[in-house]
Motif scaffolding. Structure first.
Motif, mmCIF file in Angstrom:
data_model
loop_
_atom_site.group_PDB
_atom_site.id
_atom_site.type_symbol
_atom_site.label_atom_id
_atom_site.label_comp_id
_atom_site.label_asym_id
_atom_site.label_seq_id
_atom_site.Cartn_x
_atom_site.Cartn_y
_atom_site.Cartn_z
ATOM 1 N N VAL A 144 47.001 38.335 48.429
ATOM 2 C CA VAL A 144 46.853 36.879 48.308
ATOM 3 C C VAL A 144 47.572 36.165 49.450
ATOM 4 O O VAL A 144 47.060 35.189 50.014
ATOM 5 N N LEU A 145 48.766 36.647 49.801
ATOM 6 C CA LEU A 145 49.506 36.049 50.908
ATOM 7 C C LEU A 145 48.690 36.082 52.192
ATOM 8 O O LEU A 145 48.609 35.084 52.913
ATOM 9 N N TYR A 146 48.111 37.240 52.494
ATOM 10 C CA TYR A 146 47.335 37.349 53.721
ATOM 11 C C TYR A 146 46.150 36.399 53.700
ATOM 12 O O TYR A 146 45.901 35.667 54.669
ATOM 13 N N ILE A 147 45.406 36.395 52.598
ATOM 14 C CA ILE A 147 44.174 35.597 52.545
ATOM 15 C C ILE A 147 44.489 34.109 52.567
ATOM 16 O O ILE A 147 43.902 33.344 53.346
ATOM 17 N N MET A 148 45.449 33.669 51.741
ATOM 18 C CA MET A 148 45.763 32.244 51.680
ATOM 19 C C MET A 148 46.339 31.729 52.998
ATOM 20 O O MET A 148 46.029 30.619 53.440
ATOM 21 N N ASN A 149 47.197 32.528 53.624
ATOM 22 C CA ASN A 149 47.818 32.070 54.863
ATOM 23 C C ASN A 149 46.941 32.320 56.084
ATOM 24 O O ASN A 149 47.200 31.777 57.149
ATOM 25 N N GLY A 150 45.915 33.147 55.939
ATOM 26 C CA GLY A 150 45.069 33.455 57.075
ATOM 27 C C GLY A 150 43.732 32.753 57.098
ATOM 28 O O GLY A 150 43.104 32.638 58.150
ATOM 29 N N ASP A 151 43.269 32.281 55.950
ATOM 30 C CA ASP A 151 41.934 31.674 55.866
ATOM 31 C C ASP A 151 42.065 30.193 55.533
ATOM 32 O O ASP A 151 42.403 29.840 54.403
ATOM 33 N N PRO A 152 41.804 29.309 56.475
ATOM 34 C CA PRO A 152 41.977 27.869 56.203
ATOM 35 C C PRO A 152 40.977 27.306 55.209
ATOM 36 O O PRO A 152 41.098 26.158 54.793
ATOM 37 N N ARG A 153 39.993 28.108 54.812
ATOM 38 C CA ARG A 153 39.035 27.617 53.821
ATOM 39 C C ARG A 153 39.589 27.669 52.401
ATOM 40 O O ARG A 153 38.985 27.117 51.480
ATOM 41 N N ARG A 154 40.722 28.337 52.210
ATOM 42 C CA ARG A 154 41.239 28.531 50.848
ATOM 43 C C ARG A 154 42.194 27.416 50.466
ATOM 44 O O ARG A 154 43.268 27.274 51.038
ATOM 45 N N MET A 155 41.795 26.638 49.479
ATOM 46 C CA MET A 155 42.685 25.623 48.909
ATOM 47 C C MET A 155 43.513 26.199 47.773
ATOM 48 O O MET A 155 44.632 25.765 47.526
ATOM 49 N N GLN A 156 42.934 27.151 47.058
ATOM 50 C CA GLN A 156 43.603 27.822 45.955
ATOM 51 C C GLN A 156 42.941 29.184 45.802
ATOM 52 O O GLN A 156 41.926 29.465 46.430
ATOM 53 N N MET A 157 43.511 30.036 44.962
ATOM 54 C CA MET A 157 42.967 31.376 44.823
ATOM 55 C C MET A 157 43.329 31.954 43.466
ATOM 56 O O MET A 157 44.375 31.640 42.898
ATOM 57 N N PHE A 158 42.431 32.805 42.957
ATOM 58 C CA PHE A 158 42.646 33.502 41.696
ATOM 59 C C PHE A 158 42.753 34.998 41.950
ATOM 60 O O PHE A 158 42.207 35.527 42.927
ATOM 61 N N SER A 159 43.438 35.680 41.029
ATOM 62 C CA SER A 159 43.529 37.134 41.077
ATOM 63 C C SER A 159 43.580 37.680 39.659
ATOM 64 O O SER A 159 43.913 36.957 38.698
ATOM 65 N N LEU A 160 43.247 38.963 39.552
ATOM 66 C CA LEU A 160 43.343 39.694 38.297
ATOM 67 C C LEU A 160 44.182 40.937 38.518
ATOM 68 O O LEU A 160 44.035 41.614 39.545
ATOM 69 N N SER A 161 45.047 41.258 37.578
ATOM 70 C CA SER A 161 45.742 42.534 37.611
ATOM 71 C C SER A 161 45.545 43.212 36.261
ATOM 72 O O SER A 161 45.548 42.559 35.209
ATOM 73 N N ILE A 162 45.359 44.530 36.317
ATOM 74 C CA ILE A 162 45.144 45.323 35.105
ATOM 75 C C ILE A 162 46.023 46.559 35.184
ATOM 76 O O ILE A 162 45.991 47.292 36.175
ATOM 77 N N GLU A 163 46.828 46.765 34.154
ATOM 78 C CA GLU A 163 47.623 47.978 34.019
ATOM 79 C C GLU A 163 47.316 48.568 32.641
ATOM 80 O O GLU A 163 47.601 47.940 31.631
ATOM 81 N N HIS A 164 46.717 49.750 32.649
ATOM 82 C CA HIS A 164 46.202 50.378 31.433
ATOM 83 C C HIS A 164 45.191 49.419 30.806
ATOM 84 O O HIS A 164 44.149 49.184 31.382
ATOM 85 N N ASN A 165 45.514 48.840 29.637
ATOM 86 C CA ASN A 165 44.580 47.902 29.010
ATOM 87 C C ASN A 165 45.028 46.449 29.155
ATOM 88 O O ASN A 165 44.343 45.551 28.649
ATOM 89 N N MET A 166 46.164 46.215 29.796
ATOM 90 C CA MET A 166 46.728 44.872 29.845
ATOM 91 C C MET A 166 46.220 44.111 31.081
ATOM 92 O O MET A 166 46.337 44.592 32.209
ATOM 93 N N MET A 167 45.678 42.949 30.837
ATOM 94 C CA MET A 167 45.120 42.113 31.909
ATOM 95 C C MET A 167 45.954 40.851 32.069
ATOM 96 O O MET A 167 46.372 40.228 31.080
ATOM 97 N N THR A 168 46.199 40.468 33.321
ATOM 98 C CA THR A 168 46.900 39.225 33.649
ATOM 99 C C THR A 168 46.046 38.463 34.661
ATOM 100 O O THR A 168 45.523 39.058 35.617
ATOM 101 N N VAL A 169 45.905 37.167 34.448
ATOM 102 C CA VAL A 169 45.140 36.317 35.356
ATOM 103 C C VAL A 169 46.136 35.473 36.146
ATOM 104 O O VAL A 169 47.121 34.976 35.587
ATOM 105 N N TRP A 170 45.869 35.321 37.446
ATOM 106 C CA TRP A 170 46.797 34.650 38.351
ATOM 107 C C TRP A 170 46.116 33.482 39.053
ATOM 108 O O TRP A 170 44.933 33.550 39.396
ATOM 109 N N PHE A 171 46.929 32.446 39.287
ATOM 110 C CA PHE A 171 46.461 31.273 40.040
ATOM 111 C C PHE A 171 47.489 30.974 41.127
ATOM 112 O O PHE A 171 48.696 30.976 40.878
ATOM 113 N N PHE A 172 47.006 30.711 42.340
ATOM 114 C CA PHE A 172 47.891 30.390 43.470
ATOM 115 C C PHE A 172 47.366 29.150 44.185
ATOM 116 O O PHE A 172 46.166 29.048 44.468
#
Length: 728
Positions: A144-172
């Motif tokens: 996310v750091l690379y994409i947000m700081n490298g691409d001027p088209r990004r105003m905000q960004m989402f991500s997903l992380s999954i460990e085993h069955n646990m899901m977390t949603v991220w907003f930056f």
């Protein structure tokens, strides 16, 4: 990082919240595809290694694409990419992600065969074991750091992380990051389905893409196109990009641009170049145009006050020498005269505001573990170390609004100028601009090599983002550490005054007890502990700019071995190397050690002293503080650096140190006393003249200044490789 429960996250941050009937329809669709069991309460999960197991989620995404949502079409689709480094139009994409939601091409209705950071709308990281959660989250943050700081088209960004069955949603965003509470995606498969649909059927704008910034292909090379109000521009060169280990902040980018008719027609309308600045400001903060107009109104008022013989302004003017008074009197009369010391705003635009913080979100420190310590020193310095307001308490995370401003002048930042005479001429003009601010009652608060420009034979004082009226009586600054760390005044860095009131001499126990009991002498220190940025702080920053240029960029001839040995013994425990990449660099820092001395032209002992003074964080080393605050420290540590031919240079800087120290000590706590600042400007003007005269007299001893990353060698974003035939 802040966190809220998944319900709040869905309503506050997600592109949209799919209705329950849409989720019901999705459940039936996935059951028909044999991806959910008959009861619809569990996935028909495929066991195996990471790739096999999470390929199942790709199949879920493929199936959900068949949904028909009124007013929405699928914009992205989940794809796996566990073994490939991310590709990008911008060089330096050397990281991997496990998977991502890739944009679907409007022309082919397919995702690109090669997942790139440019068209990865949402990054996804997964791990089989819950024990790998921290590592998984840090991998997510890296991408996310690379994409947000490298691409001027990004105003905000989402991500997903999954460990085993646990899901977390991220907003930056530039305002703040937020993570959802983790949930079991097998037990709560309806929430998982909602998240998938919200990403897949979101518009590009909802996913965080800025529709007013687009990739433009010309001559098989990529450039960025910007829309600023009703005008269109195309980048020709990157002037400045602020790369950091944080996403929150202003995210400043500056481009050299040409004006074009439209994104679809990137041919320049004329042969003029402009500077386009793209930045995010705190909600409620003034734009650069508003700040400049307020400053100019106050300068116009100065002229009126002089005509009216206002005793306060006359008192300030009388503090200058006769020649300076005459020039200032003439200059403030006409706006066209004083405005030439600042950038000319051609056009500006105020854009959207970031999402506000979720009302019930709470701070969760240490989400990504211990962050690495900042590097100790960096040769270029300039704006790569710009310090954003970061209080040591839980942050309020105010929303930020997007702002763009186009300037007529494309100035050359002083860290790119390789002629010391040109540097001194630019600094002299910028010193005069600071005198204008002083007359108007303003402080700049961010003097740096990136904000002192050379353009068309004159110096320009740029970047008024932090400039404001000097009004200490209204209370301390809410943002005490504004500025660039390399060049920040030591009082601002340490948040303590240099002046210390003398303490009464000890006479006897009995007499001291009597005096303390009677409280004869109240503490003269001011009640507030906040150090307010004053006019001398701007001048001290200019001192650090000049000293850095002469120490770190002026090649030094070899010095006697005794001094080299002294330096080794004195500083060997403090040497940590220096960065040689410029402000625009996205690569890991390269260290400069003894073997690189010949390459830089800077002897090892000088590198070590530089490392003890100029550091990439807003803290203040003891050596840096003592150079200003303690007599004799400059003579001991810095004067010996300059060889015989440059002894006068050493003396000039020593005089500036003495003048700065005298200013702080003479002023004591009376920081509103304008008369204590006036003489400093004359001292700086005379010092610059002396340095210029020394250069003219000893031209043969001066070599070109080191430019660690010349502007001409910084590739325009998107010029790293030929353009693809189609843009998703």
């Amino acid at each position: 990082m802040i966190q809220c429960d998944s319900d709040d996250f869905m309503s506050q941050y997600m592109p949209f919240v799919p209705a329950e009937r849409v989720v019901d329809e999705s459940v039936r669709l996935l059951q028909n595809k044999d991806l959910l069991n008959e009861r619809g309460d569990d996935w028909r999960w495929v066991d195996g290694d990471e790739r096999k197991r999470f390929q199942f989620l790709v199949r879920v995404s493929d199936a959900l694409r068949e949904l028909k949502l009124p007013g929405r079409t699928a914009s992205c689709q989940l794809v796996q990419s566990p073994d490939n480094y991310m590709d990008s139009q911008k060089p330096g994409a050397d990281f991997k992600i496990n998977a991502g939601y890739a944009l679907i091409s409007s022309s082919s209705s397919q995702v690109s065969a090669e997942l790139t950071s440019d068209d990865t709308a949402v990054t996804v990281e997964y791990a089989l074991n819950l024990a790998d959660q921290k590592q998984n989250w840090n991998q997510l943050l890296s991408g996310v750091l690379y994409i947000m700081n490298g691409d001027p088209r990004r105003m905000q960004m989402f991500s997903l992380s999954i460990e085993h069955n646990m899901m977390t949603v991220w907003f930056f965003s530039r305002s703040h990051p937020c993570m959802s509470a983790s949930f079991d995606m097998r037990k709560n498969n309806r929430r998982c389905i909602q998240v998938f649909i919200a990403f897949m059927f979101a518009s590009r704008e909802e996913l965080g893409y800025d529709e007013t910034v687009q990739l433009i292909s010309t001559d098989r090379e990529w450039h960025y196109g910007y829309k600023v109000g009703d005008r269109f521009y195309r980048s020709t060169r990157s002037v400045f990009q602020h790369h950091d280990t944080r996403i929150i902040g202003r995210g400043t980018r500056v481009w050299e641009v040409v004006r074009v008719k439209h994104f679809d027609d990137p041919t320049p309308l004329d042969d003029r170049s402009y500077a386009l600045k793209d930045v995010w400001f705190d909600e409620g903060a003034r734009t650069e145009r508003e700040i400049q107009e307020a400053l100019f109104r106050d300068l116009d008022l100065v002229a009126q006050r002089i005509d009216d013989s206002d005793p306060d302004i006359i008192h300030v003017l009388n503090g200058f020498d006769e020649e300076t008074r005459a020039v200032l009197r003439t200059c403030v009369v006409k706006r066209e005269l004083y405005s030439k010391y600042f950038l000319t705003i051609n056009h500006d635009w105020t854009g959207p505001t970031s999402k506000p913080r979720a009302a019930h979100a709470v701070a969760v420190p240490g989400v990504f573990g211990v962050q690495p310590s900042p590097p100790v020193a960096s040769v270029p310095g300039s704006d790569s170390t710009r310090t954003d307001p970061t209080p040591m308490v839980e942050r309020a995370f105010v929303p930020r609004y997007q702002y763009r401003v186009v300037f007529d002048e494309v100035g050359e930042a002083l860290h790119y100028v390789d002629n010391i005479s040109v540097v001194l001429s630019a600094v002299q003009d910028c010193l005069f601009a600071l005198q204008l601010l002083f007359l108007a009652g303003w402080v700049h608060r961010d003097i740096s090599t990136g904000n002192l420009l050379w353009w068309n034979g004159r110096g320009l004082l740029a970047d008024l983002e932090y400039a404001k009226k000097f009004e200490p009586s209204t209370g301390g600054s809410a943002d005490p550490k504004t500025g660039t760390a390399f060049f920040m005044a030591v009082e601002i860095q340490k948040q303590m005054l240099i002046y210390e009131p003398p303490q009464p001499a000890f006479i006897s126990f009995a007499e001291d007890m009597a005096n303390l009991t009677a409280k004869k002498k109240p503490d003269p220190r001011p009640l507030t502990s906040v150090v307010v940025h004053n006019y001398e702080h701007d001048l001290e920053s200019m001192f650090w700019v000049l000293l850095w240029i002469y120490m770190a960029r002026l090649p030094h001839p070899p010095v006697m071995s005794e001094l080299e040995q002294y330096a080794h013994s004195k500083y060997e425990d403090r040497t940590h190397g220096m960065l040689v990449d410029g402000a625009e660099s996205t690569q890991a820092p390269d260290s400069v050690g003894p073997s690189e001395t010949q390459q830089t032209g800077i002897p090892l002992h000088v590198l070590q002293v530089i490392g003890g003074i100029f550091q990439n964080h807003s803290g203040c080393s003891d050596l840096r503080y003592n150079v200003i605050a303690r007599a004799g420290v400059y003579s001991e540590h810095i004067s010996p650096i300059f060889k015989t031919d440059h002894e006068l240079v050493a003396r000039v800087f020593q005089i500036l140190v003495r003048a700065l120290r005298a200013g702080y000590e003479t002023r004591k706590f009376d920081i509103e006393n304008a008369a204590t600042y006036s003489p400093l400007y004359a001292t700086f003007r005379q010092a610059i003249q002396a340095l210029q005269a020394h250069y003219e007299e000893h031209r043969d001893t001066y070599r070109p200044l080191l430019v660690y990353k010349a502007r001409e060698t910084i590739p325009p974003i998107g010029r790293a490789k030929p353009a693809r035939s189609a843009v998703p």
